[in-house]
Design a protein around this motif. Sequence first.
Motif, PDB file in Angstrom:
ATOM      1  N   UNK A 112     -13.117  -4.744  29.176  1.00 31.04           N
ATOM      2  CA  UNK A 112     -13.176  -6.152  29.553  1.00 31.04           C
ATOM      3  C   UNK A 112     -14.161  -6.920  28.680  1.00 31.04           C
ATOM      4  N   UNK A 113     -13.970  -8.225  28.610  1.00 27.81           N
ATOM      5  CA  UNK A 113     -14.834  -9.073  27.788  1.00 27.81           C
ATOM      6  C   UNK A 113     -16.303  -8.891  28.174  1.00 27.81           C
ATOM      7  N   UNK A 114     -17.149  -8.738  27.191  1.00 29.90           N
ATOM      8  CA  UNK A 114     -18.584  -8.599  27.399  1.00 29.90           C
ATOM      9  C   UNK A 114     -19.061  -7.190  27.671  1.00 29.90           C
ATOM     10  N   UNK A 115     -18.134  -6.253  27.924  1.00 25.65           N
ATOM     11  CA  UNK A 115     -18.538  -4.893  28.289  1.00 25.65           C
ATOM     12  C   UNK A 115     -19.209  -4.166  27.132  1.00 25.65           C
ATOM     13  N   UNK A 116     -18.755  -4.409  25.920  1.00 20.77           N
ATOM     14  CA  UNK A 116     -19.332  -3.704  24.774  1.00 20.77           C
ATOM     15  C   UNK A 116     -20.760  -4.166  24.521  1.00 20.77           C
ATOM     16  N   UNK A 117     -20.992  -5.460  24.585  1.00 19.07           N
ATOM     17  CA  UNK A 117     -22.351  -5.982  24.381  1.00 19.07           C
ATOM     18  C   UNK A 117     -23.301  -5.456  25.448  1.00 19.07           C
ATOM     19  N   UNK A 118     -22.885  -5.453  26.689  1.00 23.55           N
ATOM     20  CA  UNK A 118     -23.740  -4.969  27.776  1.00 23.55           C
ATOM     21  C   UNK A 118     -24.121  -3.511  27.554  1.00 23.55           C
ATOM     22  N   UNK A 119     -23.137  -2.675  27.204  1.00 23.81           N
ATOM     23  CA  UNK A 119     -23.398  -1.252  26.993  1.00 23.81           C
ATOM     24  C   UNK A 119     -24.287  -1.053  25.764  1.00 23.81           C
ATOM     25  N   UNK A 120     -23.962  -1.747  24.687  1.00 19.97           N
ATOM     26  CA  UNK A 120     -24.712  -1.643  23.428  1.00 19.97           C
ATOM     27  C   UNK A 120     -26.179  -2.007  23.636  1.00 19.97           C
ATOM     28  N   UNK A 121     -26.432  -3.055  24.383  1.00 19.28           N
ATOM     29  CA  UNK A 121     -27.799  -3.509  24.623  1.00 19.28           C
ATOM     30  C   UNK A 121     -28.569  -2.516  25.489  1.00 19.28           C
ATOM     31  N   UNK A 122     -27.891  -1.899  26.439  1.00 18.76           N
ATOM     32  CA  UNK A 122     -28.543  -0.990  27.376  1.00 18.76           C
ATOM     33  C   UNK A 122     -28.693   0.434  26.842  1.00 18.76           C
ATOM     34  N   UNK A 123     -28.069   0.727  25.692  1.00 15.61           N
ATOM     35  CA  UNK A 123     -28.052   2.101  25.194  1.00 15.61           C
ATOM     36  C   UNK A 123     -28.504   2.198  23.736  1.00 15.61           C
ATOM     37  N   UNK A 124     -29.595   1.511  23.439  1.00 13.08           N
ATOM     38  CA  UNK A 124     -30.206   1.650  22.123  1.00 13.08           C
ATOM     39  C   UNK A 124     -29.344   1.189  20.980  1.00 13.08           C
ATOM     40  N   UNK A 125     -28.580   0.124  21.192  1.00  9.70           N
ATOM     41  CA  UNK A 125     -27.718  -0.459  20.161  1.00  9.70           C
ATOM     42  C   UNK A 125     -26.626   0.505  19.716  1.00  9.70           C
ATOM     43  N   UNK A 126     -26.089   1.252  20.661  1.00  8.94           N
ATOM     44  CA  UNK A 126     -24.929   2.124  20.404  1.00  8.94           C
ATOM     45  C   UNK A 126     -23.808   1.685  21.331  1.00  8.94           C
ATOM     46  N   UNK A 127     -22.683   1.320  20.753  1.00  8.99           N
ATOM     47  CA  UNK A 127     -21.532   0.891  21.546  1.00  8.99           C
ATOM     48  C   UNK A 127     -20.812   2.107  22.124  1.00  8.99           C
ATOM     49  N   UNK A 128     -20.098   1.899  23.204  1.00  8.46           N
ATOM     50  CA  UNK A 128     -19.349   2.985  23.836  1.00  8.46           C
ATOM     51  C   UNK A 128     -18.008   3.245  23.154  1.00  8.46           C
ATOM     52  N   UNK A 129     -17.601   2.338  22.244  1.00  6.54           N
ATOM     53  CA  UNK A 129     -16.378   2.524  21.466  1.00  6.54           C
ATOM     54  C   UNK A 129     -16.729   2.349  19.993  1.00  6.54           C
ATOM     55  N   UNK A 130     -15.971   2.991  19.106  1.00  8.20           N
ATOM     56  CA  UNK A 130     -16.370   3.106  17.702  1.00  8.20           C
ATOM     57  C   UNK A 130     -15.652   2.069  16.840  1.00  8.20           C
ATOM     58  N   UNK A 131     -16.407   1.211  16.118  1.00  6.23           N
ATOM     59  CA  UNK A 131     -15.763   0.170  15.306  1.00  6.23           C
ATOM     60  C   UNK A 131     -14.954   0.701  14.132  1.00  6.23           C
ATOM     61  N   UNK A 132     -15.189   1.951  13.715  1.00  6.23           N
ATOM     62  CA  UNK A 132     -14.416   2.521  12.615  1.00  6.23           C
ATOM     63  C   UNK A 132     -12.973   2.804  13.004  1.00  6.23           C
ATOM     64  N   UNK A 133     -12.646   2.687  14.294  1.00  8.45           N
ATOM     65  CA  UNK A 133     -11.275   2.928  14.762  1.00  8.45           C
ATOM     66  C   UNK A 133     -10.532   1.632  15.065  1.00  8.45           C
TER      67      UNK A 133
END
Length: 251
Positions: A142-163
Amino acid sequence: MSRRIIIVTAVHSPSARFLPEAYKSLREQQLPEGWEWHWLIQEDGRTDEVRPYVPDDERVTFGQGRPGGPGVARTIALAHTGGEYVKVLDADDQLTPGALARDLAVLEADPTIGWTTSRVLDLMPDGSTAGFPGDPDDGPVERGAVLDFWKANGFRAQVHPATLFVRRDLLVALGGWMALPASEDTGLLLALNSVSRGWFSATAGLLYRKWEGQATGQAAHVDPSERDARMAVVEERARALASFQWRHPAT
């Protein structure tokens, strides 16, 4: 006339030797009837060291330009040909069987999904693979989910941009990849998720090569001052887009 998926690859001299393996993984992709792929390989620079590895295939376009980093190379590559969808494939990585068809099926089935990502397996120097713990479930992001996770987990997203597999009009509307020396793909991912729902496929779609010369393994990539600056502008862009309340698809 066939509909087209554009595969975009930024390459520099050290990674050029892996292009034949990336090409093999692309040739093995099977698409639904009426669809085709076209591969845009853009060298980040002008040397004589990349072209020998570029496949002799009418479905492949090779370009060169002044150095600007992978984000600039990918964005410039978009000028060479048109298509409805764009798929990222780094020069040293490989697609898994069926990856393109899975990505395509999601976006063709649901116009409210602007982009897809998938599970990644690290491809180790000895040929073995290793997965990541904690991948999300198969389904929408959902919208905003990646930013929330990335911010809360040391700037690591839960999904990989290389894909990333993305609607071309949405990619162009956001200006392509960010003009950063690194994290340009994460910056795009967060921007996309600020304005559009995405999708994660729990089926592995990419083999992410680990090797000594890869850019993310260099000391400059983790320099604290530069990293902090990259993260700051990536976050600010994503939050600004969210605040404008622009949405894809427009309603």
